[in-house]
Design an enzyme around this catalytic site. Structure first.
Site, PDB file in Angstrom:
ATOM      1  N   SER A  67       6.956  -5.827  -7.353  1.00 40.90           N
ATOM      2  CA  SER A  67       6.798  -4.475  -7.907  1.00 40.90           C
ATOM      3  C   SER A  67       7.748  -4.322  -9.098  1.00 40.90           C
ATOM      4  O   SER A  67       8.719  -5.066  -9.229  1.00 40.90           O
ATOM      5  CB  SER A  67       7.161  -3.452  -6.835  1.00 40.90           C
ATOM      6  OG  SER A  67       7.461  -2.216  -7.417  1.00 40.90           O
ATOM      7  N   TYR A  74      12.770   0.129  -0.529  1.00 44.32           N
ATOM      8  CA  TYR A  74      11.627  -0.539  -1.161  1.00 44.32           C
ATOM      9  C   TYR A  74      12.093  -1.362  -2.367  1.00 44.32           C
ATOM     10  O   TYR A  74      11.694  -2.528  -2.533  1.00 44.32           O
ATOM     11  CB  TYR A  74      10.606   0.529  -1.576  1.00 44.32           C
ATOM     12  CG  TYR A  74       9.326   0.007  -2.180  1.00 44.32           C
ATOM     13  CD1 TYR A  74       8.427  -0.731  -1.418  1.00 44.32           C
ATOM     14  CD2 TYR A  74       9.005   0.258  -3.512  1.00 44.32           C
ATOM     15  CE1 TYR A  74       7.240  -1.201  -1.966  1.00 44.32           C
ATOM     16  CE2 TYR A  74       7.818  -0.198  -4.064  1.00 44.32           C
ATOM     17  CZ  TYR A  74       6.943  -0.932  -3.291  1.00 44.32           C
ATOM     18  OH  TYR A  74       5.772  -1.397  -3.843  1.00 44.32           O
TER      19      TYR A  74
HETATM   20  P1  NAD Z   1      -2.016   0.156   0.589  1.00 44.12           P
HETATM   21  O1  NAD Z   1      -1.207   1.085   1.435  1.00 44.12           O
HETATM   22  O2  NAD Z   1      -3.289   0.615   0.000  1.00 44.12           O
HETATM   23  O3  NAD Z   1      -2.289  -1.206   1.394  1.00 44.12           O
HETATM   24  C1  NAD Z   1      -1.375  -1.799   2.251  1.00 44.12           C
HETATM   25  C2  NAD Z   1      -2.156  -2.516   3.345  1.00 44.12           C
HETATM   26  O4  NAD Z   1      -1.199  -3.179   4.185  1.00 44.12           O
HETATM   27  C3  NAD Z   1      -2.949  -1.571   4.250  1.00 44.12           C
HETATM   28  O5  NAD Z   1      -4.274  -2.055   4.417  1.00 44.12           O
HETATM   29  C4  NAD Z   1      -2.187  -1.581   5.581  1.00 44.12           C
HETATM   30  O6  NAD Z   1      -3.024  -1.411   6.712  1.00 44.12           O
HETATM   31  C5  NAD Z   1      -1.569  -2.977   5.542  1.00 44.12           C
HETATM   32  N1  NAD Z   1      -0.381  -3.093   6.377  1.00 44.12           N
HETATM   33  C6  NAD Z   1       0.627  -2.208   6.514  1.00 44.12           C
HETATM   34  N2  NAD Z   1       1.534  -2.660   7.408  1.00 44.12           N
HETATM   35  C7  NAD Z   1       1.091  -3.879   7.819  1.00 44.12           C
HETATM   36  C8  NAD Z   1       1.591  -4.843   8.742  1.00 44.12           C
HETATM   37  N3  NAD Z   1       2.733  -4.646   9.415  1.00 44.12           N
HETATM   38  N4  NAD Z   1       0.873  -5.970   8.922  1.00 44.12           N
HETATM   39  C9  NAD Z   1      -0.293  -6.178   8.260  1.00 44.12           C
HETATM   40  N5  NAD Z   1      -0.820  -5.304   7.390  1.00 44.12           N
HETATM   41  C10 NAD Z   1      -0.128  -4.161   7.168  1.00 44.12           C
HETATM   42  O7  NAD Z   1      -0.998  -0.300  -0.544  1.00 44.12           O
HETATM   43  P2  NAD Z   1      -1.210  -1.075  -1.907  1.00 44.12           P
HETATM   44  O8  NAD Z   1      -0.722  -0.172  -2.965  1.00 44.12           O
HETATM   45  O9  NAD Z   1      -2.548  -1.687  -2.020  1.00 44.12           O
HETATM   46  O10 NAD Z   1      -0.083  -2.189  -1.736  1.00 44.12           O
HETATM   47  C11 NAD Z   1      -0.313  -3.591  -1.723  1.00 44.12           C
HETATM   48  C12 NAD Z   1       0.947  -4.275  -2.208  1.00 44.12           C
HETATM   49  O11 NAD Z   1       1.180  -3.964  -3.581  1.00 44.12           O
HETATM   50  C13 NAD Z   1       2.226  -3.862  -1.462  1.00 44.12           C
HETATM   51  O12 NAD Z   1       3.061  -4.973  -1.298  1.00 44.12           O
HETATM   52  C14 NAD Z   1       2.864  -2.895  -2.408  1.00 44.12           C
HETATM   53  O13 NAD Z   1       4.247  -2.789  -2.193  1.00 44.12           O
HETATM   54  C15 NAD Z   1       2.524  -3.522  -3.745  1.00 44.12           C
HETATM   55  N6  NAD Z   1       2.621  -2.652  -4.926  1.00 44.12           N
HETATM   56  C16 NAD Z   1       1.902  -1.509  -5.043  1.00 44.12           C
HETATM   57  C17 NAD Z   1       2.037  -0.761  -6.206  1.00 44.12           C
HETATM   58  C18 NAD Z   1       1.276   0.512  -6.421  1.00 44.12           C
HETATM   59  O14 NAD Z   1       1.457   1.140  -7.475  1.00 44.12           O
HETATM   60  N7  NAD Z   1       0.425   0.885  -5.490  1.00 44.12           N
HETATM   61  C19 NAD Z   1       2.877  -1.144  -7.231  1.00 44.12           C
HETATM   62  C20 NAD Z   1       3.602  -2.308  -7.056  1.00 44.12           C
HETATM   63  C21 NAD Z   1       3.463  -3.056  -5.913  1.00 44.12           C
END
Ligand code: NAD
Length: 283
Positions: free
Chosen positions: A166, A179
């Site tokens: 991130s 985070y």
């Molecule tokens: P999201 O909440 O849409 O998806 C996260 C998924 O992880 C969900 O399907 C959830 O059920 C699953 N999950 C949660 N806990 C879990 C566990 N213990 N075991 C297995 N699965 C689990 O979030 P997202 O935004 O798609 O995030 C995906 C990745 O991208 C994450 O690592 C997040 O930190 C990173 N990220 C997101 C952003 C953003 O702007 N959304 C920016 C930078 C990084």
């Protein structure tokens, strides 16, 4: 001359943790488009299976949903067994599960004189339980699946791990110290593991997404009442030179690039996909 393509990915088996999320789904679609076989390993098996069915129907690719908790080694081992039975040996792992939570978020960005009387809104009010959960999900939740899902790669002396970091990993954002610290640890671990596994054929890289509106940050960047940006959401747009949030599809190119043999000499890097956010000094 053979045209350069992602053809080497056709038929490769990938496990993506957290693959039922917003960012994971876009990555699964990218991989399905080049004929990969994908297991969406998620703590929410119903959503994972539904997503798998939809993407399989759209693309003709083989996509399955599997229940897995990235913080529970036994659950990951069980998932691995199912994936091996249904799809074969695992070639690629994407560590996508992660995110922030309100319980690990301070209410104020910076302390001032007024906050001295409201310490519960500051660093001093953070609950260790929430902090630990967010740190574990993002860091240990990357480390443990890597231990379990790279076993076939180790045997075959070939494989790829892609971690999802991130913007917080370079410079922490206000309010979300657990985070930020965990994602900085993911970058460090990406480098460490890349070195550790370089001579046994496994590449380890990461993508650092900029800002995408997803379930984990909606409460921070959108104003519940108006549906427009919160002041924090507006600040993000103002600090992103392209002047917008990203679309999950914007991550697809970097994903396939790092997974493919096209980048077979690349290991230990973190690629920002951020509309210029990390390049901008704010002035
Ligand atoms: P999201 O909440 O849409 O998806 C996260 C998924 O992880 C969900 O399907 C959830 O059920 C699953 N999950 C949660 N806990 C879990 C566990 N213990 N075991 C297995 N699965 C689990 O979030 P997202 O935004 O798609 O995030 C995906 C990745 O991208 C994450 O690592 C997040 O930190 C990173 N990220 C997101 C952003 C953003 O702007 N959304 C920016 C930078 C990084």
């Amino acid at each position: 001359m053979t045209p350069i393509s992602f053809n080497d990915l056709n038929g490769k088996v990938c496990v993506i943790t957290g693959g039922a999320g917003v960012i994971g789904t876009a990555m699964v679609k990218a991989m399905a488009s080049v004929g990969m076989k994908i297991a969406i390993a998620d703590i929410n098996p119903e959503t994972a299976q539904k997503m798998a069915n939809e993407i399989a129907a759209e693309s003709n690719a083989t996509v399955i949903g599997v229940e897995a908790n990235v913080l529970d080694k036994a659950s990951l081992e069980k998932a691995r067994q199912i994936i091996n039975e249904k799809l074969g040996e695992i070639d690629i792992l994407i560590n996508g599960a992660g995110g922030n939570h309100p319980t690990a978020t301070t209410k104020v960005e910076q302390m001032d004189e007024a906050s001295i009387d409201h310490l519960e809104e500051t660093f001093y009010g953070l609950e260790m339980d929430g902090f630990d959960k967010v740190f574990a999900l993002n860091f240990k939740g990357t480390l443990l699946p890597t231990m379990v899902f790279t076993q076939d790669m180790l045997k075959n002396r070939k494989g790829v791990v892609l971690n999802i970091s991130s913007m917080n990993s370079y410079k922490p954002l206000t309010k979300i110290p657990a985070y930020s610290a965990a994602k900085a640890a993911v970058n460090n671990f990406t480098e460490w593991l890349a070195v550790h596994l370089a001579k046994v054929g496994i590449r380890v890289n990461a993508i650092a997404p900029g800002f995408f509106i997803t379930n984990q940050n909606r409460f921070l960047v959108l104003d519940e009442k108006t549906g427009g940006f919160s002041p924090r959401g507006q600040k993000i747009v103002n600090n992103t030179p392209m002047g917008k949030f990203g679309e999950p599809e914007d991550l697809q190119g970097a994903t396939l690039f790092l997974l493919s043999d096209i980048s077979s000499f690349i290991t230990g890097i973190v690629i920002p996909v951020d509309g210029g956010y990390s390049a901008f000094g704010g002035v």
